[in-house]
Design a protein around this motif. Sequence first.
Motif, PDB file in Angstrom:
ATOM      1  N   ALA A 241       0.834  -1.210   0.000  1.00 16.98           N
ATOM      2  CA  ALA A 241       0.000   0.000   0.000  1.00 16.98           C
ATOM      3  C   ALA A 241       0.867   1.257   0.000  1.00 16.98           C
ATOM      4  O   ALA A 241       0.543   2.251  -0.669  1.00 16.98           O
ATOM      5  CB  ALA A 241      -0.930  -0.012   1.212  1.00 16.98           C
ATOM      6  N   ILE A 242       1.990   1.210   0.713  1.00 19.66           N
ATOM      7  CA  ILE A 242       2.881   2.378   0.760  1.00 19.66           C
ATOM      8  C   ILE A 242       3.609   2.552  -0.566  1.00 19.66           C
ATOM      9  O   ILE A 242       3.705   3.664  -1.088  1.00 19.66           O
ATOM     10  CB  ILE A 242       3.881   2.256   1.932  1.00 19.66           C
ATOM     11  N   THR A 243       4.118   1.475  -1.121  1.00 18.21           N
ATOM     12  CA  THR A 243       4.834   1.592  -2.400  1.00 18.21           C
ATOM     13  C   THR A 243       3.887   2.034  -3.517  1.00 18.21           C
ATOM     14  O   THR A 243       4.279   2.822  -4.382  1.00 18.21           O
ATOM     15  CB  THR A 243       5.530   0.265  -2.775  1.00 18.21           C
ATOM     16  N   ASP A 244       2.629   1.558  -3.480  1.00 18.32           N
ATOM     17  CA  ASP A 244       1.658   2.003  -4.482  1.00 18.32           C
ATOM     18  C   ASP A 244       1.336   3.484  -4.307  1.00 18.32           C
ATOM     19  O   ASP A 244       1.240   4.226  -5.290  1.00 18.32           O
ATOM     20  CB  ASP A 244       0.372   1.173  -4.387  1.00 18.32           C
ATOM     21  N   ALA A 245       1.173   3.932  -3.062  1.00 16.92           N
ATOM     22  CA  ALA A 245       0.895   5.346  -2.800  1.00 16.92           C
ATOM     23  C   ALA A 245       2.073   6.220  -3.237  1.00 16.92           C
ATOM     24  O   ALA A 245       1.891   7.331  -3.745  1.00 16.92           O
ATOM     25  CB  ALA A 245       0.598   5.561  -1.323  1.00 16.92           C
ATOM     26  N   LEU A 246       3.293   5.727  -3.036  1.00 17.41           N
ATOM     27  CA  LEU A 246       4.484   6.461  -3.459  1.00 17.41           C
ATOM     28  C   LEU A 246       4.540   6.580  -4.978  1.00 17.41           C
ATOM     29  O   LEU A 246       4.815   7.655  -5.517  1.00 17.41           O
ATOM     30  CB  LEU A 246       5.744   5.770  -2.921  1.00 17.41           C
ATOM     31  N   LYS A 247       4.250   5.485  -5.680  1.00 18.34           N
ATOM     32  CA  LYS A 247       4.250   5.524  -7.148  1.00 18.34           C
ATOM     33  C   LYS A 247       3.171   6.461  -7.689  1.00 18.34           C
ATOM     34  O   LYS A 247       3.370   7.128  -8.694  1.00 18.34           O
ATOM     35  CB  LYS A 247       4.036   4.115  -7.708  1.00 18.34           C
TER      36      LYS A 247
ATOM     37  N   TYR B 234       4.327  10.247  -6.408  1.00 16.27           N
ATOM     38  CA  TYR B 234       5.623  10.653  -6.968  1.00 16.27           C
ATOM     39  C   TYR B 234       6.104   9.563  -7.933  1.00 16.27           C
ATOM     40  O   TYR B 234       6.869   8.684  -7.559  1.00 16.27           O
ATOM     41  CB  TYR B 234       6.652  10.855  -5.852  1.00 16.27           C
ATOM     42  N   PRO B 235       5.672   9.614  -9.183  1.00 16.62           N
ATOM     43  CA  PRO B 235       6.010   8.542 -10.136  1.00 16.62           C
ATOM     44  C   PRO B 235       7.514   8.370 -10.375  1.00 16.62           C
ATOM     45  O   PRO B 235       7.971   7.263 -10.642  1.00 16.62           O
ATOM     46  CB  PRO B 235       5.313   8.982 -11.430  1.00 16.62           C
ATOM     47  N   ASP B 236       8.284   9.441 -10.266  1.00 21.85           N
ATOM     48  CA  ASP B 236       9.724   9.361 -10.533  1.00 21.85           C
ATOM     49  C   ASP B 236      10.541   9.121  -9.274  1.00 21.85           C
ATOM     50  O   ASP B 236      11.772   9.146  -9.321  1.00 21.85           O
ATOM     51  CB  ASP B 236      10.206  10.661 -11.195  1.00 21.85           C
ATOM     52  N   ALA B 237       9.899   8.893  -8.147  1.00 19.80           N
ATOM     53  CA  ALA B 237      10.598   8.749  -6.867  1.00 19.80           C
ATOM     54  C   ALA B 237      11.305   7.403  -6.780  1.00 19.80           C
ATOM     55  O   ALA B 237      10.821   6.386  -7.262  1.00 19.80           O
ATOM     56  CB  ALA B 237       9.620   8.877  -5.712  1.00 19.80           C
ATOM     57  N   VAL B 238      12.476   7.444  -6.130  1.00 21.79           N
ATOM     58  CA  VAL B 238      13.242   6.236  -5.877  1.00 21.79           C
ATOM     59  C   VAL B 238      13.353   6.085  -4.364  1.00 21.79           C
ATOM     60  O   VAL B 238      13.859   6.974  -3.676  1.00 21.79           O
ATOM     61  CB  VAL B 238      14.653   6.318  -6.509  1.00 21.79           C
ATOM     62  N   LEU B 239      12.881   4.972  -3.857  1.00 20.77           N
ATOM     63  CA  LEU B 239      12.932   4.692  -2.427  1.00 20.77           C
ATOM     64  C   LEU B 239      14.301   4.117  -2.098  1.00 20.77           C
ATOM     65  O   LEU B 239      14.678   3.068  -2.603  1.00 20.77           O
ATOM     66  CB  LEU B 239      11.818   3.712  -2.048  1.00 20.77           C
ATOM     67  N   SER B 240      15.064   4.836  -1.250  1.00 20.14           N
ATOM     68  CA  SER B 240      16.414   4.370  -0.941  1.00 20.14           C
ATOM     69  C   SER B 240      16.495   3.639   0.400  1.00 20.14           C
ATOM     70  O   SER B 240      17.215   2.657   0.519  1.00 20.14           O
ATOM     71  CB  SER B 240      17.407   5.532  -0.975  1.00 20.14           C
ATOM     72  N   LYS B 241      15.762   4.102   1.405  1.00 15.42           N
ATOM     73  CA  LYS B 241      15.753   3.446   2.711  1.00 15.42           C
ATOM     74  C   LYS B 241      14.367   3.579   3.323  1.00 15.42           C
ATOM     75  O   LYS B 241      13.623   4.509   3.005  1.00 15.42           O
ATOM     76  CB  LYS B 241      16.763   4.087   3.674  1.00 15.42           C
ATOM     77  N   ALA B 242      14.051   2.653   4.218  1.00 20.08           N
ATOM     78  CA  ALA B 242      12.770   2.692   4.919  1.00 20.08           C
ATOM     79  C   ALA B 242      12.997   2.369   6.387  1.00 20.08           C
ATOM     80  O   ALA B 242      13.855   1.546   6.735  1.00 20.08           O
ATOM     81  CB  ALA B 242      11.795   1.707   4.301  1.00 20.08           C
ATOM     82  N   TYR B 243      12.218   3.038   7.239  1.00 16.00           N
ATOM     83  CA  TYR B 243      12.309   2.850   8.688  1.00 16.00           C
ATOM     84  C   TYR B 243      10.896   2.662   9.232  1.00 16.00           C
ATOM     85  O   TYR B 243       9.934   3.191   8.679  1.00 16.00           O
ATOM     86  CB  TYR B 243      12.944   4.078   9.358  1.00 16.00           C
TER      87      TYR B 243
ATOM     88  N   LEU C 188      10.273   7.149   5.084  1.00 14.10           N
ATOM     89  CA  LEU C 188      10.855   6.753   3.803  1.00 14.10           C
ATOM     90  C   LEU C 188      11.865   7.791   3.353  1.00 14.10           C
ATOM     91  O   LEU C 188      11.565   8.979   3.307  1.00 14.10           O
ATOM     92  CB  LEU C 188       9.754   6.615   2.748  1.00 14.10           C
ATOM     93  N   ASP C 189      13.061   7.342   3.032  1.00 14.34           N
ATOM     94  CA  ASP C 189      14.060   8.209   2.407  1.00 14.34           C
ATOM     95  C   ASP C 189      13.863   8.089   0.901  1.00 14.34           C
ATOM     96  O   ASP C 189      14.036   7.009   0.331  1.00 14.34           O
ATOM     97  CB  ASP C 189      15.479   7.789   2.795  1.00 14.34           C
ATOM     98  N   VAL C 190      13.497   9.202   0.279  1.00 12.66           N
ATOM     99  CA  VAL C 190      13.105   9.194  -1.122  1.00 12.66           C
ATOM    100  C   VAL C 190      13.951  10.188  -1.904  1.00 12.66           C
ATOM    101  O   VAL C 190      14.280  11.272  -1.419  1.00 12.66           O
ATOM    102  CB  VAL C 190      11.604   9.567  -1.253  1.00 12.66           C
ATOM    103  N   THR C 191      14.299   9.813  -3.130  1.00 17.20           N
ATOM    104  CA  THR C 191      15.022  10.694  -4.043  1.00 17.20           C
ATOM    105  C   THR C 191      14.169  10.904  -5.285  1.00 17.20           C
ATOM    106  O   THR C 191      13.714   9.936  -5.903  1.00 17.20           O
ATOM    107  CB  THR C 191      16.376  10.076  -4.448  1.00 17.20           C
TER     108      THR C 191
ATOM    109  N   ALA D 124       4.443   7.664   6.372  1.00 16.31           N
ATOM    110  CA  ALA D 124       3.183   7.034   5.983  1.00 16.31           C
ATOM    111  C   ALA D 124       2.774   5.982   6.998  1.00 16.31           C
ATOM    112  O   ALA D 124       3.618   5.398   7.690  1.00 16.31           O
ATOM    113  CB  ALA D 124       3.306   6.404   4.609  1.00 16.31           C
ATOM    114  N   ASN D 125       1.451   5.732   7.068  1.00 15.59           N
ATOM    115  CA  ASN D 125       0.939   4.612   7.857  1.00 15.59           C
ATOM    116  C   ASN D 125       1.089   3.345   7.036  1.00 15.59           C
ATOM    117  O   ASN D 125       1.367   3.385   5.840  1.00 15.59           O
ATOM    118  CB  ASN D 125      -0.558   4.826   8.175  1.00 15.59           C
ATOM    119  N   ALA D 126       0.843   2.226   7.671  1.00 10.17           N
ATOM    120  CA  ALA D 126       0.971   0.941   6.985  1.00 10.17           C
ATOM    121  C   ALA D 126      -0.040   0.792   5.860  1.00 10.17           C
ATOM    122  O   ALA D 126       0.196   0.030   4.920  1.00 10.17           O
ATOM    123  CB  ALA D 126       0.826  -0.203   7.989  1.00 10.17           C
ATOM    124  N   ASP D 127      -1.152   1.538   5.926  1.00  8.53           N
ATOM    125  CA  ASP D 127      -2.163   1.443   4.871  1.00  8.53           C
ATOM    126  C   ASP D 127      -1.902   2.405   3.708  1.00  8.53           C
ATOM    127  O   ASP D 127      -2.716   2.497   2.795  1.00  8.53           O
ATOM    128  CB  ASP D 127      -3.557   1.671   5.459  1.00  8.53           C
ATOM    129  N   GLY D 128      -0.798   3.129   3.737  1.00  8.96           N
ATOM    130  CA  GLY D 128      -0.421   4.015   2.632  1.00  8.96           C
ATOM    131  C   GLY D 128      -0.905   5.443   2.787  1.00  8.96           C
ATOM    132  O   GLY D 128      -0.774   6.240   1.857  1.00  8.96           O
TER     133      GLY D 128
END
Length: 98
Positions: free
Chosen positions: A49-55, A58-67, A76-79, A89-93
């Motif tokens: 749910a989080i990766t889908d919300a990120l896409k 922010y379609p061009d975002a690259v997820l580098s680290k997650a905590y 989320l550390d995002v570039t 984000a919450n677990a549900d995105g």
Amino acid sequence: MKNLFLSAVIVLGGLTSFASTSSVSNTIVKTISIQDEYTEVKLEEVPVAITDALKKAYPDAVLSKAYKNEKSEYKLDVTVGDKVGNLFANADGTWIKK
């Protein structure tokens, strides 16, 4: 006689300035610092749910680290291009403002 009267006024005037009390106010300021403890997790452990919300956001975002913290909130550390930032984000995105 004038000097005696003038001296008495100066002395009494000086004594009244020392006799006046100034109010002392004690102000207590409480500062509470809330800092959630995040532990790093593998990118594969980030909920879909989080990766889908990120896409989607922010379609061009690259997820580098997650905590993750104990409340199952993710940091989320995002570039995006040449910009680096953090998203929460919450677990549900659902995005969290911090």
